[in-house]
Design an enzyme around this catalytic site. Structure first.
Site, PDB file in Angstrom:
ATOM      1  N   GLU A 146       4.511  -3.451  11.773  1.00  0.00           N
ATOM      2  CA  GLU A 146       3.419  -4.214  11.158  1.00  0.00           C
ATOM      3  C   GLU A 146       3.990  -5.470  10.479  1.00  0.00           C
ATOM      4  O   GLU A 146       5.113  -5.454   9.961  1.00  0.00           O
ATOM      5  CB  GLU A 146       2.631  -3.354  10.166  1.00  0.00           C
ATOM      6  CG  GLU A 146       3.406  -2.990   8.921  1.00  0.00           C
ATOM      7  CD  GLU A 146       2.498  -2.799   7.721  1.00  0.00           C
ATOM      8  OE1 GLU A 146       1.895  -3.795   7.314  1.00  0.00           O
ATOM      9  OE2 GLU A 146       2.401  -1.679   7.217  1.00  0.00           O
ATOM     10  N   GLN A 158       4.001  -9.807   2.175  1.00  0.00           N
ATOM     11  CA  GLN A 158       4.123  -9.214   0.842  1.00  0.00           C
ATOM     12  C   GLN A 158       5.532  -9.415   0.273  1.00  0.00           C
ATOM     13  O   GLN A 158       5.690  -9.639  -0.921  1.00  0.00           O
ATOM     14  CB  GLN A 158       3.755  -7.728   0.919  1.00  0.00           C
ATOM     15  CG  GLN A 158       2.253  -7.544   1.163  1.00  0.00           C
ATOM     16  CD  GLN A 158       1.903  -6.168   1.704  1.00  0.00           C
ATOM     17  OE1 GLN A 158       2.674  -5.554   2.436  1.00  0.00           O
ATOM     18  NE2 GLN A 158       0.723  -5.688   1.357  1.00  0.00           N
ATOM     19  N   CYS A 216       0.835  -1.209   0.000  1.00  0.00           N
ATOM     20  CA  CYS A 216       0.000   0.000   0.000  1.00  0.00           C
ATOM     21  C   CYS A 216       0.867   1.256   0.000  1.00  0.00           C
ATOM     22  O   CYS A 216       0.488   2.268  -0.573  1.00  0.00           O
ATOM     23  CB  CYS A 216      -0.875   0.057   1.239  1.00  0.00           C
ATOM     24  SG  CYS A 216      -1.844  -1.404   1.486  1.00  0.00           S
ATOM     25  N   ASN A 217       2.013   1.184   0.670  1.00  0.00           N
ATOM     26  CA  ASN A 217       2.804   2.392   0.889  1.00  0.00           C
ATOM     27  C   ASN A 217       4.079   2.480   0.068  1.00  0.00           C
ATOM     28  O   ASN A 217       4.814   3.441   0.198  1.00  0.00           O
ATOM     29  CB  ASN A 217       3.192   2.496   2.370  1.00  0.00           C
ATOM     30  CG  ASN A 217       1.968   2.551   3.235  1.00  0.00           C
ATOM     31  OD1 ASN A 217       1.006   3.231   2.894  1.00  0.00           O
ATOM     32  ND2 ASN A 217       1.980   1.817   4.314  1.00  0.00           N
ATOM     33  N   GLY A 275     -21.941   2.762  10.235  1.00  0.00           N
ATOM     34  CA  GLY A 275     -20.957   3.823   9.947  1.00  0.00           C
ATOM     35  C   GLY A 275     -19.613   3.235   9.546  1.00  0.00           C
ATOM     36  O   GLY A 275     -19.341   2.051   9.778  1.00  0.00           O
TER      37      GLY A 275
END
Lengths: 388, 261
Positions: free
Chosen positions: A91, A97, A44-45, A168
């Site tokens: 993390e 990954q 993602c980053n 929500g």
């Protein structure tokens, strides 16, 4: 070693840039650089290419990219795999990954004698960091803390039932965290039934109206509330009644509502575990402090492992030997040429320099089967024209 | 000579398991070493004396702690609960040191015939049940600690999930209760056949064993009453260990024919 990493990450590249490279084709990317071996890691980053080659074209990600070589590249990979370079330090998802990127490259035959041992070592180092430090303990976000709390109460989340009051976004992020940990039985209740149905569809869950709460509460092992209400929807009486109907089995209630959706008195029951948003945020901040505290130890492990890797990896050893051999050849060549030049009259400095350079280039390519024709021809021409 | 070597190596292994508790693999290995040494010691006694080794304090505590450590190691390995071995090793060590310091080692019981079939089975069953009640006590302690941490809005990642601790507590109480029931029945059969007169029924150990059986029976019933499940049930099971300890102490002095020599 001839290893280089080129990439873009959350540290320097804005999301607009990262988006452009979000789903790279590893084969094309590696071909563009001219690398002999290559692994492309995309999370993602970050998007990064770990490359091995002599004349790499590293301009594949534009101006915001970073480039690191050899020791720095090794250290970077070890840190990334261990989650030490992640947005949320420690993390563990990134390790999966890294494994997956390496496996893809391995299957496609894009790894060899340099990247195979490097990635295998990186995976080992990441596991060592996770085992020997507490860098990955605790939850780093409200949803992950909520799921971790459930794991401290129940053995197997896959067999548990989750009831969500409200549709929500915060509540649904929490549902995703539970889903990620294997929880399957989910029911979402909301005042607007359409929103409940829509949210339920996203998670293959069941849905219903909020007035079903009394009927559904006793079935739930975990309750997440995220309603916009002035008064608590769950008071102690309601919770105790549900607890009685579930024969005293424990119940975890995560109250994400502000103002709170659950009366604090509900926590007085032995088998009810109630956490509001402040409790969860305190746990998140404690986790982050703990991780920061563990970062030093984790970096120390990485640094030791980099040193060990550099000093012991086979390709590094060959490189060092080649370098030593080349230095020895150059020094022998210089002394022999000096002795030769002293016996030959009429050689200009330029001719001497050209001869030295052409011979040097030949030695440089001594390991390849065919020395460059230009160097060979230059040496022959110089010898013909200069030596008597 | 061999007895001392086996005993001391078992003690050393348990001490090591307690000291290296923070490193689960090492702690498990050390505990396993202690269990093997003491199983060998029990087998040696059994072969030498031809009775179940549990008729004096020394033998009984070696048997009891071996079963206790074996059970905890088994659960630790199966459910990844290193804290169980870590907690139990010092407990076993304390029992063994007390037994080593306190008791004579080789004289069989003066009144009980340890070679008689029901007597040996009776000893095995009752000591097995005590070991299980001790496992229940440890599991109960873990449950209470985990619950306190959750009620204090903390996450204690070194403790097992509440459900795991509660299941272990319940299983240990249930199996221990069955073994104690069978132990009491075999003891009754032996006493009826061998003991003259009804006086044995008022023996301190018999009375305390009956009280222990009743207490754990109540704990089992609490597990099916919704409002008593969980914490209250666990506290009751932990409190009942007092009766187990008193029953063991009775063999040191209060009991007549059950007395350890």
């Amino acid at each position: 070693m001839n290893i280089a990493v080129v990439g873009i990450s959350h540290h320097r590249a804005p999301i607009e840039v990262r988006e452009r490279f979000a789903k790279p084709d590893p084969a094309t990317l590696i071909a563009q650089t001219g690398a002999r071996e290559g692994v492309v890691l995309s999370t993602c980053n970050r998007v990064e290419a770990y490359l091995v080659g002599d004349a790499l074209d590293l301009a594949i990600f534009g101006d915001t990219a970073y480039v690191k070589r050899d020791r720095e590249a090794v250290e970077h990979l070890f840190r990334v795999a261990a989650g030490l370079d992640a947005m949320v330090v420690g993390e563990t998802e990134v390790l999966g990954q890294v494994k997956s990127a390496y496996q893809t490259a391995l299957d496609a035959g894009r790894t060899g004698r340099v990247l195979n041992p490097l990635f295998q070592r990186a995976i080992f180092v990441a596991k060592r960091v996770h085992t020997e430090t507490r860098i990955n303990e605790g939850g780093a976000s409200v949803p992950s803390v909520a799921a971790r709390l459930a794991e401290r109460i129940f053995e197997d989340l896959a067999r548990r039932r989750l009831l969500v009051l409200g549709a929500g976004e915060t509540g649904l992020l929490t549902v995703r965290a539970f889903r990620h940990r294997g929880l399957k039985q989910i029911r979402i209740l909301n005042r607007t039934i359409e929103k409940a149905v829509e949210a339920a569809r996203r998670f293959s869950a069941e849905s219903g109206a909020l007035d079903e709460v009394d009927a559904r509460l006793p079935e739930a092992d975990i309750v997440v509330t995220c309603l916009d209400l002035d008064q608590p929807i769950l008071d102690a009486r309601r919770v105790v009644a549900a607890l009685d109907r579930r024969a005293g089995d424990p119940m975890l209630i995560i109250d994400l509502g502000v103002p709170r959706n659950v009366s604090g008195a509900a926590d007085e029951s032995d088998n009810v575990y109630l956490f509001d948003i402040d409790d969860l945020e305190t746990l998140v901040s404690r986790t982050m402090n703990q991780r920061e505290g563990e970062l030093g130890r984790a970096l120390e492990i990485v640094s030791t492992e980099v040193e060990t890797y550099i000093n012991s990896n086979p390709s590094g050893e060959v490189d060092r030997l080649m370098k030593a051999l080349r230095t020895r050849f150059n020094s022998l060549q210089d002394s022999e040429l000096d002795s030769l030049f002293s016996k030959i009259e009429g050689l200009t400095d330029l001719q001497k320099a050209q001869l030295r350079s052409a011979l040097s280039e030949l030695w440089t390519h001594a390991s390849s089967d065919t020395p460059p024709e230009n160097s060979r021809a230059a040496v022959e021409r110089l010898i013909r024209t200069t030596l008597p | 000579m061999i007895e001392n070597i086996l005993l001391i190596s078992g003690l050393a292994f348990y001490a090591l398991a307690a000291v290296v508790g923070a490193r689960p693999a090492l702690s498990r290995g050390a505990a396993a070493g202690g269990i093997v040494a003491h199983v060998a010691l029990l087998a040696h006694w059994g072969a030498q004396r031809l009775y179940v080794p549990g008729t004096n304090l020394y033998e009984a505590f070696v048997l009891l702690t071996t079963v206790l450590m074996g059970l905890c190691l088994l659960v630790d390995v199966a459910r990844r609960m290193p804290i169980l071995t870590r907690i139990t090793a010092p407990v076993a060590l304390t029992f063994l040191i007390v037994a080593t310091v306190a008791g004579p080692r080789s004289t069989p019981h003066p009144t009980l015939d340890p070679r008689a079939f029901p007597a040996g089975v009776h000893v095995m069953l009752t000591l097995g049940s005590y070991a299980l009640f001790m496992v229940a006590f440890v599991a109960g302690g873990l449950y209470i600690a985990a619950q306190r941490s959750l009620k204090g809005h903390e996450i204690a990642s070194n403790l097992p999930p509440l459900e795991t601790a509660l299941k272990l507590n319940r299983a240990a109480v249930a199996i221990g209760f069955l073994l104690l029931t069978a132990g009491i029945v075999t003891g009754y059969l032996y006493a009826r056949a061998r003991m003259p007169g009804p006086e044995w029924r008022l023996d301190a150990k018999v009375l305390l064993a009956t009280a222990t059986w009743t207490a754990y029976g109540i704990v089992l019933l609490m597990a099916v009453v919704p409002r008593l499940r969980g914490r209250r049930e666990v506290v009751a099971s932990m409190a009942s260990i007092v009766l187990v300890m008193l029953t063991l102490l009775a063999t040191l002095g209060w009991s007549g024919f059950h007395r350890f020599v």
